[in-house]
Design a protein around this motif. Structure first.
Motif, PDB file in Angstrom:
ATOM      1  N   LEU A 186       0.815  -1.205   0.000  1.00 38.99           N
ATOM      2  CA  LEU A 186       0.000   0.000   0.000  1.00 38.99           C
ATOM      3  C   LEU A 186       0.854   1.262   0.000  1.00 38.99           C
ATOM      4  CD1 LEU A 186      -2.302  -2.057   0.552  1.00 38.99           C
ATOM      5  CD2 LEU A 186      -3.403  -0.228   1.849  1.00 38.99           C
ATOM      6  N   LEU A 187       1.974   1.248   0.733  1.00 38.39           N
ATOM      7  CA  LEU A 187       2.871   2.410   0.721  1.00 38.39           C
ATOM      8  C   LEU A 187       3.450   2.632  -0.675  1.00 38.39           C
ATOM      9  CD1 LEU A 187       4.769   1.953   4.111  1.00 38.39           C
ATOM     10  CD2 LEU A 187       3.272   3.867   3.501  1.00 38.39           C
ATOM     11  N   LEU A 188       3.830   1.550  -1.348  1.00 39.03           N
ATOM     12  CA  LEU A 188       4.374   1.652  -2.702  1.00 39.03           C
ATOM     13  C   LEU A 188       3.314   2.174  -3.676  1.00 39.03           C
ATOM     14  CD1 LEU A 188       6.596   1.132  -4.788  1.00 39.03           C
ATOM     15  CD2 LEU A 188       5.836  -1.257  -4.896  1.00 39.03           C
ATOM     16  N   THR A 189       2.121   1.614  -3.600  1.00 46.10           N
ATOM     17  CA  THR A 189       1.037   2.078  -4.466  1.00 46.10           C
ATOM     18  C   THR A 189       0.729   3.548  -4.206  1.00 46.10           C
ATOM     19  OG1 THR A 189       0.093  -0.153  -4.497  1.00 46.10           O
ATOM     20  CG2 THR A 189      -1.340   1.662  -5.174  1.00 46.10           C
ATOM     21  N   GLY A 190       0.718   3.922  -2.930  1.00 47.73           N
ATOM     22  CA  GLY A 190       0.444   5.303  -2.579  1.00 47.73           C
ATOM     23  C   GLY A 190       1.490   6.263  -3.103  1.00 47.73           C
ATOM     24  N   ALA A 191       2.767   5.900  -2.986  1.00 46.56           N
ATOM     25  CA  ALA A 191       3.846   6.768  -3.451  1.00 46.56           C
ATOM     26  C   ALA A 191       3.762   6.988  -4.964  1.00 46.56           C
ATOM     27  CB  ALA A 191       5.196   6.171  -3.072  1.00 46.56           C
ATOM     28  N   LEU A 192       3.513   5.932  -5.717  1.00 50.92           N
ATOM     29  CA  LEU A 192       3.431   6.058  -7.174  1.00 50.92           C
ATOM     30  C   LEU A 192       2.173   6.826  -7.597  1.00 50.92           C
ATOM     31  CD1 LEU A 192       4.634   2.497  -8.256  1.00 50.92           C
ATOM     32  CD2 LEU A 192       5.883   4.660  -8.441  1.00 50.92           C
ATOM     33  N   THR A 193       1.089   6.625  -6.869  1.00 49.03           N
ATOM     34  CA  THR A 193      -0.152   7.345  -7.205  1.00 49.03           C
ATOM     35  C   THR A 193       0.008   8.843  -6.977  1.00 49.03           C
ATOM     36  OG1 THR A 193      -1.459   5.394  -6.577  1.00 49.03           O
ATOM     37  CG2 THR A 193      -2.617   7.496  -6.721  1.00 49.03           C
ATOM     38  N   MET A 194       0.662   9.223  -5.866  1.00 49.26           N
ATOM     39  CA  MET A 194       0.883  10.647  -5.616  1.00 49.26           C
ATOM     40  C   MET A 194       1.861  11.251  -6.613  1.00 49.26           C
ATOM     41  SD  MET A 194       0.837  10.992  -1.438  1.00 49.26           S
ATOM     42  CE  MET A 194       1.749   9.482  -1.098  1.00 49.26           C
ATOM     43  N   ALA A 195       2.868  10.489  -7.018  1.00 48.25           N
ATOM     44  CA  ALA A 195       3.799  10.987  -8.034  1.00 48.25           C
ATOM     45  C   ALA A 195       3.050  11.248  -9.349  1.00 48.25           C
ATOM     46  CB  ALA A 195       4.920   9.980  -8.257  1.00 48.25           C
ATOM     47  N   THR A 247      -1.140   5.969   3.101  1.00 44.57           N
ATOM     48  CA  THR A 247       0.177   6.122   3.693  1.00 44.57           C
ATOM     49  C   THR A 247       0.192   6.078   5.217  1.00 44.57           C
ATOM     50  OG1 THR A 247       0.820   7.423   1.755  1.00 44.57           O
ATOM     51  CG2 THR A 247       2.261   7.527   3.673  1.00 44.57           C
ATOM     52  N   PHE A 248      -0.456   7.031   5.872  1.00 45.14           N
ATOM     53  CA  PHE A 248      -0.343   7.111   7.325  1.00 45.14           C
ATOM     54  C   PHE A 248      -0.843   5.853   8.008  1.00 45.14           C
ATOM     55  CE2 PHE A 248      -2.105   8.333  11.508  1.00 45.14           C
ATOM     56  CZ  PHE A 248      -0.929   8.724  12.118  1.00 45.14           C
ATOM     57  N   ILE A 249      -2.011   5.372   7.589  1.00 44.89           N
ATOM     58  CA  ILE A 249      -2.579   4.196   8.225  1.00 44.89           C
ATOM     59  C   ILE A 249      -1.686   2.966   8.014  1.00 44.89           C
ATOM     60  CG2 ILE A 249      -4.028   3.551   6.269  1.00 44.89           C
ATOM     61  CD1 ILE A 249      -6.238   2.879   8.260  1.00 44.89           C
ATOM     62  N   SER A 250      -0.946   2.930   6.887  1.00 45.84           N
ATOM     63  CA  SER A 250      -0.008   1.833   6.647  1.00 45.84           C
ATOM     64  C   SER A 250       1.175   1.892   7.606  1.00 45.84           C
ATOM     65  CB  SER A 250       0.496   1.877   5.205  1.00 45.84           C
ATOM     66  OG  SER A 250      -0.554   1.674   4.279  1.00 45.84           O
ATOM     67  N   VAL A 251       1.632   3.104   7.894  1.00 48.73           N
ATOM     68  CA  VAL A 251       2.734   3.249   8.844  1.00 48.73           C
ATOM     69  C   VAL A 251       2.272   2.879  10.248  1.00 48.73           C
ATOM     70  CG1 VAL A 251       4.469   4.830   9.783  1.00 48.73           C
ATOM     71  CG2 VAL A 251       3.770   5.035   7.390  1.00 48.73           C
ATOM     72  N   VAL A 252       1.027   3.223  10.595  1.00 49.52           N
ATOM     73  CA  VAL A 252       0.486   2.834  11.899  1.00 49.52           C
ATOM     74  C   VAL A 252       0.495   1.317  12.041  1.00 49.52           C
ATOM     75  CG1 VAL A 252      -1.590   2.797  13.343  1.00 49.52           C
ATOM     76  CG2 VAL A 252      -0.921   4.904  12.175  1.00 49.52           C
ATOM     77  N   ARG A 253       0.067   0.614  11.008  1.00 51.32           N
ATOM     78  CA  ARG A 253       0.084  -0.851  11.061  1.00 51.32           C
ATOM     79  C   ARG A 253       1.505  -1.380  11.183  1.00 51.32           C
ATOM     80  NH1 ARG A 253       1.072  -5.024   7.560  1.00 51.32           N
ATOM     81  NH2 ARG A 253      -0.148  -6.942   7.849  1.00 51.32           N
ATOM     82  N   LEU A 254       2.431  -0.748  10.466  1.00 49.27           N
ATOM     83  CA  LEU A 254       3.826  -1.163  10.538  1.00 49.27           C
ATOM     84  C   LEU A 254       4.350  -1.063  11.965  1.00 49.27           C
ATOM     85  CD1 LEU A 254       5.982  -2.023   8.399  1.00 49.27           C
ATOM     86  CD2 LEU A 254       6.725   0.361   8.391  1.00 49.27           C
TER      87      LEU A 254
END
Length: 412
Positions: A71-80, A109-116
């Motif tokens: 999800l973090l990877l998908t999020g980063a590419l989507t924002m780019a 992004t944020f919710i993925s980091v919370v899970r991490l």
């Protein structure tokens, strides 16, 4: 390795905050480039926030199934991709598409980091690491103020947002190279209803709603125009004030985190204090005849700086009242509710400007949201107390350590 994974996740969140708030200082340039009014610019910010808010619970479900890395990877590419489209935008339609892409990627992004954090570290370290995540992530807001203003004035529109897109691509490469996680493969739907119906989750949501909305609207869209057009400040001075808000917020975060941990029985009073001080600061600025003096505007941004850290108490309520199996759903509810409120405040200010053509009258429309938030915080605090009294439930790890339940007084 856990610290390395967390560091990469925090960096991804920092970049997401940079993308999220890049419109705040580009609003006037974007309005001129796209030929739209204040209401049109509000539409961009509103749709970005709407996508972010509406995706919170679905992202929580996907997160349990696919894990943080994907999800973090998908999020980063989507924002780019969103920043690339924004660089090419010369009309409102392209601008809307760009900001919706940024909102979609940001939502992951944020919710993925919370899970991490929840999976990689023992429970007693989670609250501190979550505060540090929010704190470090705000560096992205600083990068979206003075540096973005300088780049826009020096290099122009397209090169600035091409560069922003490049930052997102670099982040995606770093995530691929470094981050590892293991998705649970579990569907989260059964936990959604339980999380939503628990008054403790609602208490967290309304905490987030009432504390976050003013500063979020100020940073995301209306702060820069208010300071430049409404208060007559130079663009550079307005940029410094926006950066100051974020910098002071980085100091407020650990302070409020310490107070919430040191006095867990008084968390709701911290929330009410943040709301009250915010309303008081805005009242002083809006009631000042003519342009408010610079010192008063500094006071305003310092008070607003406590909004974001104060809203983190909402996540603490979500963690406190919900077991690990539904923490993603509860966190999504809290986060989504807060951003829906921010979107509402942005829309109300836009409507106020269209109707009154006066920043003072437009910003008065924040007050009903604060009032509703206070009423709901008090309401759900009382409901949670009654439920705990009936079921004799414990609050669990109030300070992030494994401690006995504190009973209903934990909601004071």
């Amino acid at each position: 390795m856990a610290l390395l994974f967390w560091a990469v996740g925090v960096l991804a969140y920092l970049v997401a905050v940079f993308h999220r708030q890049s419109l705040s200082v580009a609003g006037l340039d974007a309005a001129e480039r796209m030929g739209v009014s204040e209401a049109g610019m509000a539409t961009l910010a509103m749709l970005q926030l709407l996508v972010y808010a509406l995706m919170q619970v679905p992202v929580g479900v996907l997160l349990d199934r696919f894990g943080s890395k994907r999800l973090l990877l998908t999020g980063a590419l989507t924002m780019a991709a969103g920043q690339l489209v924004f660089a090419l935008s010369d009309n409102l339609l392209y601008g809307i598409a760009a900001r919706m892409l940024i909102g979609l990627g940001d939502a992951m992004t944020f919710i993925s980091v919370v899970r991490l954090v929840n999976l990689a570290f023992p429970p007693h370290r989670n609250p501190l690491l979550l505060q540090l995540t929010g704190l470090i992530g705000q560096l992205g807001a600083i990068a979206s103020t003075v540096p973005m203003i300088a780049s826009l004035h020096t290099y122009g529109w397209a090169p600035t947002f091409y560069g922003a897109a490049g930052v997102g691509v670099v982040m995606a490469v770093l995530l691929i190279a470094v981050l590892r996680d293991k998705p649970s493969g579990q569907a989260a739907e059964p936990g959604l209803k339980a999380a939503w119906t628990h008054p403790g989750t609602r208490l967290g949501m309304w905490t987030h709603v009432a504390t976050q909305c003013s500063a979020a609207a100020f940073l995301l869209l209306w702060g820069y125009p208010f300071l430049v057009e409404g208060q007559g400040l130079a663009p550079q001075t307005a940029g410094v004030l926006l950066a100051t808000l974020t910098a002071v917020g980085m100091v407020c975060g650990p302070v409020l985190g310490y107070l919430a941990g040191r006095y867990p029985l008084r968390r709701s009073w911290l929330v009410l204090g943040v709301i009250g001080s915010t309303a008081a600061a805005w009242t002083a600025v809006l009631a000042w005849p003519g342009h408010a003096p610079l010192w008063l505007l500094v006071v305003l941004v310092v008070v607003l700086a406590a909004n974001g850290p104060g809203s983190m108490i909402g996540f603490d309520y979500a963690r406190t009242f919900n077991p690990a199996g539904r923490i993603g759903a509860a966190t999504g509810i809290v986060n989504g509710g807060g951003f829906l409120a921010s979107m509402s405040v942005i829309a109300l200010i836009a409507i106020g400007l269209e109707v009154f053509d006066d920043y003072r009258l437009a910003f008065l429309l924040q007050y009903p949201v604060w009032l509703l938030g206070v009423v709901q915080v008090l309401r759900y605090r009382a409901k949670a107390r009654r439920l705990l009294a009936q079921l004799d439930e414990g609050l669990g790890e109030v300070r992030g350590a494994q401690e006995p339940a504190l009973g209903t007084k934990a909601l004071d």
